[in-house]
Design a protein around this motif. Structure first.
Motif, PDB file in Angstrom:
ATOM      1  N   ILE A   3       0.855  -1.190   0.000  1.00 25.60           N
ATOM      2  CA  ILE A   3       0.000   0.000   0.000  1.00 25.60           C
ATOM      3  C   ILE A   3       0.887   1.234   0.000  1.00 25.60           C
ATOM      4  O   ILE A   3       1.835   1.325   0.790  1.00 25.60           O
ATOM      5  N   VAL A  28       2.455  -1.175  -5.921  1.00 28.42           N
ATOM      6  CA  VAL A  28       1.410  -1.064  -4.901  1.00 28.42           C
ATOM      7  C   VAL A  28       0.056  -1.400  -5.505  1.00 28.42           C
ATOM      8  O   VAL A  28      -0.197  -1.170  -6.691  1.00 28.42           O
ATOM      9  N   ALA A  30      -2.814  -0.431  -3.746  1.00 26.89           N
ATOM     10  CA  ALA A  30      -3.701   0.639  -3.290  1.00 26.89           C
ATOM     11  C   ALA A  30      -2.845   1.809  -2.821  1.00 26.89           C
ATOM     12  O   ALA A  30      -1.733   1.616  -2.324  1.00 26.89           O
ATOM     13  N   PHE A  84      -7.967  -4.235   4.500  1.00 25.91           N
ATOM     14  CA  PHE A  84      -7.312  -4.853   3.354  1.00 25.91           C
ATOM     15  C   PHE A  84      -7.008  -6.297   3.684  1.00 25.91           C
ATOM     16  O   PHE A  84      -6.499  -6.598   4.754  1.00 25.91           O
ATOM     17  N   THR A 158       5.487   3.345   2.058  1.00 22.67           N
ATOM     18  CA  THR A 158       4.805   2.135   1.611  1.00 22.67           C
ATOM     19  C   THR A 158       4.626   1.228   2.821  1.00 22.67           C
ATOM     20  O   THR A 158       5.435   1.248   3.756  1.00 22.67           O
TER      21      THR A 158
END
Length: 175
Positions: A3, A28, A30, A84, A158
């Motif tokens: 992410i 990534v 999202a 998630f 990230t």
């Protein structure tokens, strides 16, 4: 799952493009923007090959920011509670709260309530990661501003959901 986390881009298209390029190169799935796009034109570059989520920042005065985000992503207003992964994952889904961060009281309450694995926020333009009682607070940073404690370079972060705790977060300096 990887992410991307970004905040406080303040209409700087070079910074936005650098963030999107990094997120795409990192693969990534999202991206979460913790607020302060400022104007709708600086939203468009996030229309890329990843899911996109955003909350409102204190400088997002143009209400068209919402419709710009909603043209390709999800706009959550003042705060978001995101999940998630699935219950079938080894550790279950990863629970994430997102706010811009103008209130330390709200950020601390989200961290301390124990309902989230990660609490993401921006506002201070200072990157950081802190783990408290099983919850990790993440500020990706933002554009450099002339305020004590702010970063001197643009940073994003990230989050690798397959990792645990603060070790799952990587900050990246961008030009």
């Amino acid at each position: 799952m990887q992410i991307g986390i970004v905040s406080d881009t303040h209409d700087d298209l070079d910074a936005v493009h650098a963030a999107v390029d990094l997120f795409e190169s990192e693969g990534v799935e999202a991206v979460i923007h913790c607020g302060d796009f400022v104007a709708p034109f600086s939203v468009a570059p996030f229309d890329a090959d990843f899911a996109f989520h955003a909350v409102r920042g204190n400088n997002d005065g143009e209400w068209n920011v919402q419709s710009a985000v909603e043209s390709f992503g999800t706009y959550h207003g003042e705060a978001a509670a995101l999940s998630f992964g699935t219950d079938g994952d080894a550790d279950g889904p990863v629970e994430i709260a997102v706010v811009h961060g103008t209130s330390d009281l709200v950020v601390d309450a989200l961290v301390d309530c124990g309902s989230y694995d990660y609490v993401l926020h921006g506002h201070t333009h200072a990157h950081g990661v802190e783990e408290r009682n099983g919850t990790v607070r993440v500020n990706p940073g933002g554009l450099p501003i002339p305020v004590a404690g702010a970063d001197d370079v643009f940073r994003v972060a990230t989050l690798e959901t397959g990792e645990a705790g603060a070790d799952a977060v990587t900050h990246h300096e961008l030009p």
